[in-house]
Design an enzyme around this catalytic site. Structure first.
Site, PDB file in Angstrom:
ATOM      1  N   ASP A  73      -8.433  -7.864   8.835  1.00 31.99           N
ATOM      2  CA  ASP A  73      -7.887  -6.638   8.239  1.00 31.99           C
ATOM      3  C   ASP A  73      -7.965  -5.467   9.197  1.00 31.99           C
ATOM      4  O   ASP A  73      -7.336  -4.435   8.969  1.00 31.99           O
ATOM      5  CB  ASP A  73      -8.685  -6.264   6.985  1.00 31.99           C
ATOM      6  CG  ASP A  73      -8.555  -7.303   5.901  1.00 31.99           C
ATOM      7  OD1 ASP A  73      -7.413  -7.654   5.569  1.00 31.99           O
ATOM      8  OD2 ASP A  73      -9.587  -7.776   5.400  1.00 31.99           O
ATOM      9  N   ASP A 113       0.780  -1.252   0.000  1.00 27.81           N
ATOM     10  CA  ASP A 113       0.000   0.000   0.000  1.00 27.81           C
ATOM     11  C   ASP A 113       0.807   1.296   0.000  1.00 27.81           C
ATOM     12  O   ASP A 113       0.239   2.360  -0.247  1.00 27.81           O
ATOM     13  CB  ASP A 113      -0.941   0.103   1.224  1.00 27.81           C
ATOM     14  CG  ASP A 113      -2.074  -0.896   1.180  1.00 27.81           C
ATOM     15  OD1 ASP A 113      -2.221  -1.579   0.157  1.00 27.81           O
ATOM     16  OD2 ASP A 113      -2.806  -0.979   2.181  1.00 27.81           O
TER      17      ASP A 113
HETATM   18  C1  BGC Z   1      -1.756  -6.241   9.844  1.00 24.15           C
HETATM   19  C2  BGC Z   1      -0.552  -7.038  10.265  1.00 24.15           C
HETATM   20  C3  BGC Z   1      -0.756  -8.500   9.905  1.00 24.15           C
HETATM   21  C4  BGC Z   1      -1.114  -8.641   8.454  1.00 24.15           C
HETATM   22  C5  BGC Z   1      -1.387 -10.052   8.044  1.00 24.15           C
HETATM   23  C6  BGC Z   1      -2.049  -6.470   8.393  1.00 24.15           C
HETATM   24  O1  BGC Z   1      -3.208  -5.806   8.015  1.00 24.15           O
HETATM   25  O2  BGC Z   1      -1.542  -4.880  10.096  1.00 24.15           O
HETATM   26  O3  BGC Z   1      -0.355  -6.911  11.643  1.00 24.15           O
HETATM   27  O4  BGC Z   1       0.406  -9.226  10.189  1.00 24.15           O
HETATM   28  O5  BGC Z   1      -2.248  -7.853   8.142  1.00 24.15           O
HETATM   29  O6  BGC Z   1      -2.535 -10.555   8.607  1.00 24.15           O
END
Ligand code: BGC
Length: 662
Positions: free
Chosen positions: A391, A167
């Site tokens: 998410d 992102d």
């Molecule tokens: C989170 C991370 C996580 C990743 C995978 C991201 O949106 O901020 O902490 O490891 O997703 O699930």
């Protein structure tokens, strides 16, 4: 992670001819000669690879009903904070991942590099630990220690795929000024250049390790697929890839759809389709984008990147963890509708409300299983977002991970400029980003496409219940609509029903009726119902019904009296009633409810309307007396017949408040 904006060459690929050969084929291919690999990296590290299965994710997946059908799939390990390098509760250290990979006999490990200063600038759910200016810490406390570990000769035979900073650069392209989705944080990151410098530093440091393959995150088609974004994005990637000592030779390729839900291929919708001579690009869903799916976007972007100076051998990855869109709501062919919007909405397998929605999407399923070289220009389908990891939280959650509350994860939020001001489509009751979200995992399994054998949480049942029939409106008030329908049937039994008001699921019922309350008076609402079975399969939506709520109801008095006087004779009577609002606030639109004793029937009424004429009745005020000021009164009367002995009602309520009867 955020979504759209309006979202969203490896070192020395010297063997172009061989590359073309590899990319054209399917899975399990020719392996690249080892001498070439050692000297110049493999053209596609996924070909002939045995990827590492993260046991921490695998255990959580396997603990879910039916989850063991997919828990042996390789997923990316997210290095989402400095502490992830040495390991956190429930997540092993980077070194332990690499050692475990060797124990598994794996030769490919997939990591996400995700800790830039000012991380996730257009959203809040994955805000990070480093402030916008903490580039030096990013370099010394995050990238350098990771590079030190990866550089260990013990791991020289592992192909290490790194996904560089989801992102970040896309946010600089679309969310850093001048567009509807812009945020001050992204403007800061554009101005201080720390995303580009950080990405450049990561590419340079990690790219110096011969067995590391850097893939830069390139958002998804619903973020960068417009003409106005695509070339600027390729230029932005080039700028970052030539910052902080990096060169385009530090880049093995790009990944699209990271943690997103855009379909790999829309089987029933092409961007070139027309309906009645009108291009589907003008539909609300496509909104003039140049792409409708990820594979075409990845291929188009790849050519654009090469034109900007990236190595012609670069390969693309597509995150297919959560873009399967199976289940009962999946269209089975192109729509026959004759308007562009209805055609697109009826044909697309991506069932999101808007392509800019990104958080814990309702209805999504697991997509293609990780696959090497599935199509021209595509190095692999991968599972970058580990299915089942949230998410973001649907409500504020105190935490020590720097994670904020992003309303795009709240199913009641009506959106912002980045999702066209639509509902978010997020599942309710979700935990913090990265935390295990069992309900989401189960949904992904049940809606997997291709379907997961043994998935669906119900011993492999993938059959959806029949569609509920006979949906009818059984009643309305000023603030509610009551519905009923006929029971649906299913091979494993129907466990309940989901009730939708428009596109929003407003509730569930275990029986065949539901009352939707809290509505606005004099407003039309449309409803549909879907049936759900024990395995989590959901039927298609029922036919829709529309109901209009009644005109504004009255307010309830704090206290009231009802003075009841009557004259009666043989078989007849007259009654005079005075209602007094003894509270200190005015009452609007009074309705007095009382039950006429058996045998009484109303024959004429003055200064009110009474319905029905016997039994439990309601008397409503008329124009000149329908409101009761504080301390004010209204009188009405009626004449009727009785069965032999006259009696007055046992009680009187006004707008639900019970009045002292005398
Ligand atoms: C989170 C991370 C996580 C990743 C995978 C991201 O949106 O901020 O902490 O490891 O997703 O699930």
């Amino acid at each position: 992670m955020t979504s759209r904006g309006p979202r969203g060459g490896r070192a020395a690929r010297r063997v172009a001819a061989l590359s073309a050969l590899l990319l054209a084929a399917g899975t399990a291919l020719v392996s690249v000669p080892q001498s070439a690999a050692a000297a110049a990296r493999l053209d596609n590290p996924y070909v002939g690879a045995k990827p590492y299965v993260n046991p921490d994710w695998s255990a959580k997946a396997a603990a879910e009903p039916g989850g063991s059908a997919v828990s042996n799939q390789p997923t990316f390990v997210w290095m989402d904070r400095i502490a992830a390098i040495s390991g956190t509760t429930g997540a092993r250290s980077l070194k332990s991942h690499l050692d475990t990979a060797l124990t598994q006999g794996a030769n490919l490990v997939q990591l996400v590099i995700y800790d830039l200063p000012g991380r996730d600038c257009a959203a809040l759910a994955s805000n990070g630990e480093l402030g916008p200016d903490e580039l030096p810490r990013y370099q010394s406390d995050y990238i350098d220690p990771i590079a030190d570990i990866l550089d260990d000769p013990a791991y020289a035979n592992l192909r290490i795929v790194t996904l560089i900073e989801p992102d970040s650069l896309p946010n600089i392209v679309t969310n850093a000024g001048g567009t509807a989705g812009s945020t001050p944080q992204c403007a800061t990151m554009k101005q201080n250049g720390n995303y580009e410098k950080g990405v450049g530093y990561a590419l340079h440091k990690l790219g110096a390790i011969p067995n590391v393959y850097n893939y830069i995150d390139a958002a998804h088609h619903g973020w960068l697929g417009w003409d106005s974004n695509l070339v600027p994005a390729a230029q932005e990637f080039k700028k970052a890839a030539t910052s902080s000592g990096a060169t385009v030779n530090d880049v093995a390729g790009f990944i699209v759809n990271t943690a997103n839900n855009s379909a790999t291929v829309e089987p029933y919708l092409k961007v070139t389709d027309t309906v009645n001579g009108q291009t589907v690009r003008q539909s609300k869903w496509v909104d003039w984008n140049q792409y409708v799916d990820e594979q075409s976007y990845a291929q188009g972007l790849r050519s654009t990147l090469v034109a900007q100076g990236f190595d012609p051998g670069i390969g693309m990855l597509i995150d297919t963890a959560r873009n399967g869109w199976g289940g009962a709501a999946r269209p089975t062919g192109p729509s026959t509708a004759t308007s562009v919007d209805a055609y697109v909405d009826g044909s697309r397998i991506d069932r999101r409300i808007h392509a800019g929605n990104w958080c814990n999407q309702s209805g999504a399923g697991l997509g293609e299983r990780p696959t090497a070289a599935p199509a021209a220009g595509i190095d692999a389908y991968v599972w970058a977002k580990p299915p089942g990891e949230s998410d973001g939280a649907s409500q504020p959650e105190p935490n020590d991970e720097g994670k904020g509350f992003d309303r795009m994860c709240d199913p009641t939020y009506t959106g912002n400029g980045r999702n066209g001001n639509n509902l978010t489509g997020a599942l309710p009751n979700s935990p913090l980003a990265g935390h295990w979200f069992s309900a989401q995992f189960r949904q992904l399994l049940a809606n997997a496409y291709p379907a997961v054998s043994g998935g669906g949480g119900g011993g492999g049942d993938t059959q959806a219940p029949t569609v509920p029939a006979g949906l009818t409106v059984t009643g309305t008030t000023a603030s509610s609509v009551s519905l009923s329908w006929t029971a649906a049937t299913d091979n494993t039994a129907v466990t309940g029903y989901d009730v939708y008001r428009g596109a929003t699921k407003v509730g569930t019922a275990t029986g065949v009726s539901y009352t939707d309350s809290g509505l606005t008076a004099s407003t039309a609402y449309t409803y549909q119902v879907r049936a759900r079975d024990a395995a989590g399969n959901v039927s298609a939506a029922s036919a829709a019904v529309t109901a209009t709520t009644k005109a504004g109801g009255g307010t309830t008095p704090g206290a009231c009296t009802a003075k009841w006087t009557a004259n009666s004779w043989n078989t007849g009577f007259t009654a005079d009633v005075t209602l007094t609002n003894t509270s200190t606030t005015a009452v609007k639109n009074w309705k007095a409810s009382f039950t006429l004793p058996a045998g009484q029937t109303v024959t004429s009424v003055w200064n009110a309307v009474i319905t029905p004429s016997s039994g439990a009745v309601t008397a409503s005020g008329v124009d000149f007396n329908k409101d009761l000021a504080a301390g004010g009164s209204a009188s009405f009367g009626f004449q009727g017949t009785h069965g032999g002995t006259y009696a007055k009602p046992a009680s009187v309520t006004v707008n639900g408040a019970s009045c002292t009867l005398s």
